[in-house]
Design a protein around this motif. Structure first.
Motif, PDB file in Angstrom:
ATOM      1  N   SER A   1      -6.606   5.297  -6.803  1.00 64.45           N
ATOM      2  CA  SER A   1      -5.550   6.205  -7.249  1.00 64.45           C
ATOM      3  C   SER A   1      -4.839   5.655  -8.480  1.00 64.45           C
ATOM      4  O   SER A   1      -4.457   6.409  -9.373  1.00 64.45           O
ATOM      5  CB  SER A   1      -4.534   6.416  -6.124  1.00 64.45           C
ATOM      6  OG  SER A   1      -5.119   7.074  -5.035  1.00 64.45           O
ATOM      7  N   LEU A   2      -4.689   4.341  -8.541  1.00 62.56           N
ATOM      8  CA  LEU A   2      -4.075   3.710  -9.702  1.00 62.56           C
ATOM      9  C   LEU A   2      -4.913   3.942 -10.951  1.00 62.56           C
ATOM     10  O   LEU A   2      -4.390   4.272 -12.009  1.00 62.56           O
ATOM     11  CB  LEU A   2      -3.893   2.213  -9.464  1.00 62.56           C
ATOM     12  CG  LEU A   2      -3.291   1.427 -10.615  1.00 62.56           C
ATOM     13  CD1 LEU A   2      -1.873   1.894 -10.907  1.00 62.56           C
ATOM     14  CD2 LEU A   2      -3.316  -0.058 -10.301  1.00 62.56           C
TER      15      LEU A   2
ATOM     16  N   ASP B   1      -8.059   2.222  -1.711  1.00 60.94           N
ATOM     17  CA  ASP B   1      -7.719   3.618  -2.018  1.00 60.94           C
ATOM     18  C   ASP B   1      -6.620   3.675  -3.076  1.00 60.94           C
ATOM     19  O   ASP B   1      -6.657   4.496  -3.995  1.00 60.94           O
ATOM     20  CB  ASP B   1      -7.246   4.357  -0.763  1.00 60.94           C
ATOM     21  CG  ASP B   1      -8.344   4.576   0.261  1.00 60.94           C
ATOM     22  OD1 ASP B   1      -9.540   4.503  -0.096  1.00 60.94           O
ATOM     23  OD2 ASP B   1      -7.994   4.803   1.440  1.00 60.94           O
ATOM     24  N   ASP B   2      -5.617   2.791  -2.930  1.00 61.28           N
ATOM     25  CA  ASP B   2      -4.538   2.758  -3.915  1.00 61.28           C
ATOM     26  C   ASP B   2      -5.045   2.312  -5.286  1.00 61.28           C
ATOM     27  O   ASP B   2      -4.596   2.822  -6.309  1.00 61.28           O
ATOM     28  CB  ASP B   2      -3.414   1.833  -3.456  1.00 61.28           C
ATOM     29  CG  ASP B   2      -2.390   2.529  -2.558  1.00 61.28           C
ATOM     30  OD1 ASP B   2      -2.543   3.741  -2.304  1.00 61.28           O
ATOM     31  OD2 ASP B   2      -1.444   1.856  -2.129  1.00 61.28           O
TER      32      ASP B   2
ATOM     33  N   LEU C   1      -0.382   7.376  -4.102  1.00 65.29           N
ATOM     34  CA  LEU C   1      -0.122   7.010  -5.485  1.00 65.29           C
ATOM     35  C   LEU C   1      -0.596   8.108  -6.422  1.00 65.29           C
ATOM     36  O   LEU C   1      -1.776   8.463  -6.440  1.00 65.29           O
ATOM     37  CB  LEU C   1      -0.833   5.690  -5.808  1.00 65.29           C
ATOM     38  CG  LEU C   1      -0.499   5.026  -7.120  1.00 65.29           C
ATOM     39  CD1 LEU C   1       0.986   4.712  -7.222  1.00 65.29           C
ATOM     40  CD2 LEU C   1      -1.296   3.747  -7.257  1.00 65.29           C
TER      41      LEU C   1
ATOM     42  N   VAL D   1       0.871  -1.170   0.000  1.00 63.29           N
ATOM     43  CA  VAL D   1       0.000   0.000   0.000  1.00 63.29           C
ATOM     44  C   VAL D   1       0.905   1.216   0.000  1.00 63.29           C
ATOM     45  O   VAL D   1       1.902   1.256   0.719  1.00 63.29           O
ATOM     46  CB  VAL D   1      -0.909   0.012   1.259  1.00 63.29           C
ATOM     47  CG1 VAL D   1      -1.718   1.288   1.339  1.00 63.29           C
ATOM     48  CG2 VAL D   1      -1.811  -1.201   1.272  1.00 63.29           C
ATOM     49  N   HIS D   2       0.586   2.203  -0.822  1.00 70.51           N
ATOM     50  CA  HIS D   2       1.407   3.400  -0.882  1.00 70.51           C
ATOM     51  C   HIS D   2       0.761   4.557  -0.135  1.00 70.51           C
ATOM     52  O   HIS D   2       1.417   5.256   0.611  1.00 70.51           O
ATOM     53  CB  HIS D   2       1.693   3.798  -2.331  1.00 70.51           C
ATOM     54  CG  HIS D   2       2.728   4.868  -2.438  1.00 70.51           C
ATOM     55  ND1 HIS D   2       2.422   6.201  -2.348  1.00 70.51           N
ATOM     56  CD2 HIS D   2       4.068   4.802  -2.596  1.00 70.51           C
ATOM     57  CE1 HIS D   2       3.536   6.907  -2.455  1.00 70.51           C
ATOM     58  NE2 HIS D   2       4.540   6.078  -2.610  1.00 70.51           N
ATOM     59  N   GLY D   3      -0.506   4.779  -0.333  1.00 73.14           N
ATOM     60  CA  GLY D   3      -1.192   5.865   0.343  1.00 73.14           C
ATOM     61  C   GLY D   3      -1.003   7.225  -0.307  1.00 73.14           C
ATOM     62  O   GLY D   3      -1.570   8.204   0.157  1.00 73.14           O
TER      63      GLY D   3
ATOM     64  N   GLY E   1      -4.836   5.190   4.452  1.00 73.40           N
ATOM     65  CA  GLY E   1      -5.043   4.606   3.137  1.00 73.40           C
ATOM     66  C   GLY E   1      -5.251   3.112   3.213  1.00 73.40           C
ATOM     67  O   GLY E   1      -5.058   2.471   4.233  1.00 73.40           O
TER      68      GLY E   1
END
Length: 148
Positions: free
Chosen positions: A72-73, A68-69, A35, A31-33, A64
Motif C-alpha cells: 500500500s505504501l 500488505d502495508d 494505508l 501496521v496500519h491495514g 493486514g
C-alpha cells in the motif's frame, strides 16, 4: 491533533515533491491495514498517519500485515508523486514509467508493489534506503515490476 486536510485532498491540487515523499516514508514499526492517501493527515507542514487502525507489527489484532502495508505504501508513493497508481508491467516485466516519476523512486515503488509479498522490501530496508543505503535485495527470484 486536528488535521488541516488529508493527503488525498492535497493530491487533488498537486503531486508531492521528492522531499515530501521521503518525509512521508518515515515511521515506526507499526501496521496500519488501511494505508492510502485519505488516511495520511496534513498537520501544519507535516504528514502524519491517521491513528485509527494502527497497531504494533506482529500483533494478532485486526487484518493486514507489514507486507500488505509496504504494498500500500508503494501505491501511495506512486499516487503522491504521479497522482496515479503505478503503471502495469508488460509481458517482460518492464514498466514504462511516466517522465514525472522521479528516477530515485522507481525501484522503490516497483519493489514495494511486487506481487509476491515475500519479495517486498522490509521496513528496515526502507528506513536504510531513506538514510542513503541501497535498498536491500530480496533473496527470492522474481520479476521485480509486477503489479496486482
Amino acid at each position: 491533533e486536528y488535521a488541516d486536510q488529508t493527503l488525498a485532498q492535497v493530491l487533488e491540487r498537486r503531486a508531492l515533491t521528492e522531499d515530501e515523499a521521503r518525509d512521508m516514508l518515515a515511521g515506526a514499526n507499526l501496521v496500519h491495514g488501511g494505508l492510502k492517501p485519505s488516511n495520511i493527515l496534513v498537520v501544519g507542514d507535516q504528514l502524519k498517519l491517521a491513528s485509527d487502525g494502527v497497531r504494533i507489527a506482529g500483533g494478532s489484532e485486526g487484518g493486514g500485515s507489514v507486507a500488505d502495508d509496504v504494498r500500500s505504501l508503494g501505491t501511495t508513493l506512486s499516487l503522491a508523486l504521479l497522482r496515479e497508481p503505478p503503471p502495469d508491467a508488460n509481458a517482460a516485466g518492464e514498466v514504462a514509467w511516466p517522465a514525472a516519476m522521479p528516477a530515485s523512486f522507481r525501484d522503490v515503488v516497483a519493489r514495494c508493489t511486487c506481487l509476491d509479498p515475500r519479495a517486498r522490501p522490509t521496513v528496515t530496508s526502507l528506513r536504510g534506503w531513506l538514510g542513503g543505503e541501497p535498498l536491500a535485495s530480496s533473496p527470492l527470484r522474481r520479476r521485480p515490476h509486477q503489479y496486482q
